[in-house]
Motif scaffolding. Structure first.
Motif, PDB file in Angstrom:
ATOM      1  N   PRO A  67      32.114  40.107  58.666  1.00  0.00           N
ATOM      2  CA  PRO A  67      30.859  40.858  58.591  1.00  0.00           C
ATOM      3  C   PRO A  67      31.108  42.331  58.256  1.00  0.00           C
ATOM      4  CG  PRO A  67      30.823  39.414  60.484  1.00  0.00           C
ATOM      5  CD  PRO A  67      32.223  39.352  59.921  1.00  0.00           C
ATOM      6  N   GLY A  68      30.269  42.855  57.345  1.00  0.00           N
ATOM      7  CA  GLY A  68      30.361  44.255  56.959  1.00  0.00           C
ATOM      8  C   GLY A  68      31.355  44.557  55.863  1.00  0.00           C
ATOM      9  N   VAL A  69      31.997  43.529  55.302  1.00  0.00           N
ATOM     10  CA  VAL A  69      33.034  43.756  54.297  1.00  0.00           C
ATOM     11  C   VAL A  69      32.630  43.150  52.959  1.00  0.00           C
ATOM     12  CG1 VAL A  69      35.444  43.330  53.667  1.00  0.00           C
ATOM     13  CG2 VAL A  69      34.846  43.837  56.045  1.00  0.00           C
ATOM     14  N   ASP A  70      32.544  44.002  51.926  1.00  0.00           N
ATOM     15  CA  ASP A  70      32.335  43.554  50.557  1.00  0.00           C
ATOM     16  C   ASP A  70      33.709  43.419  49.907  1.00  0.00           C
ATOM     17  OD1 ASP A  70      31.249  42.874  48.109  1.00  0.00           O
ATOM     18  OD2 ASP A  70      30.197  44.780  47.804  1.00  0.00           O
ATOM     19  N   LEU A  71      33.855  42.517  48.968  1.00  0.00           N
ATOM     20  CA  LEU A  71      35.120  42.305  48.278  1.00  0.00           C
ATOM     21  C   LEU A  71      34.949  42.604  46.795  1.00  0.00           C
ATOM     22  CD1 LEU A  71      36.169  38.859  49.824  1.00  0.00           C
ATOM     23  CD2 LEU A  71      36.817  41.142  50.599  1.00  0.00           C
ATOM     24  N   ASP A  72      35.922  43.272  46.193  1.00  0.00           N
ATOM     25  CA  ASP A  72      35.899  43.554  44.760  1.00  0.00           C
ATOM     26  C   ASP A  72      36.452  42.336  44.025  1.00  0.00           C
ATOM     27  OD1 ASP A  72      35.880  44.591  42.206  1.00  0.00           O
ATOM     28  OD2 ASP A  72      37.521  46.005  42.551  1.00  0.00           O
ATOM     29  N   ILE A  73      35.653  41.270  44.006  1.00  0.00           N
ATOM     30  CA  ILE A  73      36.020  40.019  43.337  1.00  0.00           C
ATOM     31  C   ILE A  73      34.820  39.567  42.516  1.00  0.00           C
ATOM     32  CG2 ILE A  73      36.713  37.611  43.640  1.00  0.00           C
ATOM     33  CD1 ILE A  73      38.083  38.438  46.239  1.00  0.00           C
ATOM     34  N   GLN A  74      35.092  39.123  41.278  1.00  0.00           N
ATOM     35  CA  GLN A  74      34.047  38.648  40.372  1.00  0.00           C
ATOM     36  C   GLN A  74      34.359  37.224  39.928  1.00  0.00           C
ATOM     37  OE1 GLN A  74      34.196  41.433  37.143  1.00  0.00           O
ATOM     38  NE2 GLN A  74      33.663  43.177  38.439  1.00  0.00           N
ATOM     39  N   ALA A  75      33.375  36.583  39.319  1.00  0.00           N
ATOM     40  CA  ALA A  75      33.502  35.187  38.905  1.00  0.00           C
ATOM     41  C   ALA A  75      34.670  34.945  37.950  1.00  0.00           C
ATOM     42  CB  ALA A  75      32.198  34.701  38.271  1.00  0.00           C
ATOM     43  N   GLY A  76      35.002  35.857  37.085  1.00  0.00           N
ATOM     44  CA  GLY A  76      36.078  35.641  36.112  1.00  0.00           C
ATOM     45  C   GLY A  76      37.469  35.963  36.603  1.00  0.00           C
ATOM     46  N   GLU A  87      41.756  29.883  40.406  1.00  0.00           N
ATOM     47  CA  GLU A  87      40.587  30.393  39.690  1.00  0.00           C
ATOM     48  C   GLU A  87      39.422  30.545  40.657  1.00  0.00           C
ATOM     49  OE1 GLU A  87      39.694  27.604  36.618  1.00  0.00           O
ATOM     50  OE2 GLU A  87      41.574  27.946  35.566  1.00  0.00           O
ATOM     51  N   VAL A  88      38.627  31.599  40.465  1.00  0.00           N
ATOM     52  CA  VAL A  88      37.370  31.716  41.198  1.00  0.00           C
ATOM     53  C   VAL A  88      36.432  30.678  40.593  1.00  0.00           C
ATOM     54  CG1 VAL A  88      35.402  33.190  41.721  1.00  0.00           C
ATOM     55  CG2 VAL A  88      37.716  34.141  41.750  1.00  0.00           C
ATOM     56  N   ASP A  89      35.880  29.824  41.431  1.00  0.00           N
ATOM     57  CA  ASP A  89      35.044  28.705  40.988  1.00  0.00           C
ATOM     58  C   ASP A  89      33.574  29.057  41.188  1.00  0.00           C
ATOM     59  OD1 ASP A  89      34.186  26.225  40.146  1.00  0.00           O
ATOM     60  OD2 ASP A  89      34.759  25.186  41.979  1.00  0.00           O
ATOM     61  N   VAL A 106      30.896  38.316  52.190  1.00  0.00           N
ATOM     62  CA  VAL A 106      31.084  37.727  50.867  1.00  0.00           C
ATOM     63  C   VAL A 106      31.712  36.353  51.025  1.00  0.00           C
ATOM     64  CG1 VAL A 106      32.296  37.988  48.650  1.00  0.00           C
ATOM     65  CG2 VAL A 106      31.373  39.998  49.805  1.00  0.00           C
ATOM     66  N   GLU A 107      31.264  35.398  50.198  1.00  0.00           N
ATOM     67  CA  GLU A 107      31.852  34.060  50.171  1.00  0.00           C
ATOM     68  C   GLU A 107      32.113  33.662  48.731  1.00  0.00           C
ATOM     69  OE1 GLU A 107      30.015  31.008  52.577  1.00  0.00           O
ATOM     70  OE2 GLU A 107      28.985  32.528  53.781  1.00  0.00           O
ATOM     71  N   LEU A 108      33.222  32.958  48.511  1.00  0.00           N
ATOM     72  CA  LEU A 108      33.546  32.441  47.191  1.00  0.00           C
ATOM     73  C   LEU A 108      34.422  31.219  47.328  1.00  0.00           C
ATOM     74  CD1 LEU A 108      36.639  33.984  45.775  1.00  0.00           C
ATOM     75  CD2 LEU A 108      35.403  35.438  47.388  1.00  0.00           C
ATOM     76  N   ASP A 109      34.407  30.413  46.295  1.00  0.00           N
ATOM     77  CA  ASP A 109      35.271  29.239  46.239  1.00  0.00           C
ATOM     78  C   ASP A 109      36.365  29.484  45.210  1.00  0.00           C
ATOM     79  OD1 ASP A 109      33.929  27.655  48.151  1.00  0.00           O
ATOM     80  OD2 ASP A 109      32.406  27.144  46.669  1.00  0.00           O
ATOM     81  N   ILE A 110      37.552  28.993  45.532  1.00  0.00           N
ATOM     82  CA  ILE A 110      38.692  29.079  44.599  1.00  0.00           C
ATOM     83  C   ILE A 110      39.239  27.667  44.428  1.00  0.00           C
ATOM     84  CG2 ILE A 110      39.268  31.479  45.053  1.00  0.00           C
ATOM     85  CD1 ILE A 110      41.354  30.591  47.061  1.00  0.00           C
ATOM     86  N   ARG A 111      39.865  27.429  43.255  1.00  0.00           N
ATOM     87  CA  ARG A 111      40.374  26.094  43.008  1.00  0.00           C
ATOM     88  C   ARG A 111      41.634  26.126  42.161  1.00  0.00           C
ATOM     89  NH1 ARG A 111      38.489  23.298  37.985  1.00  0.00           N
ATOM     90  NH2 ARG A 111      37.623  24.959  36.725  1.00  0.00           N
TER      91      ARG A 111
END
Length: 115
Positions: A67-76, A87-89, A106-111
């Motif tokens: 909580p409270g943390v943004d990540l400098d991660i994008q889809a590509g 890869e960011v999925d 922030v939430e993301l999936d990787i594969r």
């Protein structure tokens, strides 16, 4: 949830090709690397497809910030973790805090796909 893992975000640079087009450049000297601390990584999927000429395996994980943390991660982007290049999925989800409108987490999936 424990946020005790780290990843490296790898973002492609750009270069101009022979036709004058700007294209992604994944060469080691062109990429931007960022160490990201304190995330939670959990397994999500594993599928295996058997074909006569090969066996394809796709393995996935879910990444979440505290909580409270943004990540400098994008889809590509790509992610280095546990000796793997992943890869960011899909899109990166930035959940908004309903009280102040900032990024809650922030939430993301990787594969990883092989075969």
């Amino acid at each position: 949830m424990f946020f005790d893992q780290a990843i490296v975000r790898v973002r492609a640079g750009t270069r101009v090709d022979r036709s004058g087009n700007t294209v992604l450049d994944w060469s080691p000297d062109a990429v931007d690397r960022l160490q990201v601390q304190e995330v939670s990584i959990q397994p999500t999927t594993a599928t295996e497809t058997h074909l006569p000429e090969r066996t394809a395996v796709v393995t996935g994980w879910h990444v979440q910030s505290p909580p409270g943390v943004d990540l400098d991660i994008q889809a590509g982007d790509r992610i280095e973790w546990a000796g793997l290049l992943l890869e960011v999925d899909g899109e990166v989800a930035r959940w908004t805090d309903p009280l102040d409108g900032t990024v809650h987490h922030v939430e993301l999936d990787i594969r990883r796909a092989t075969g």
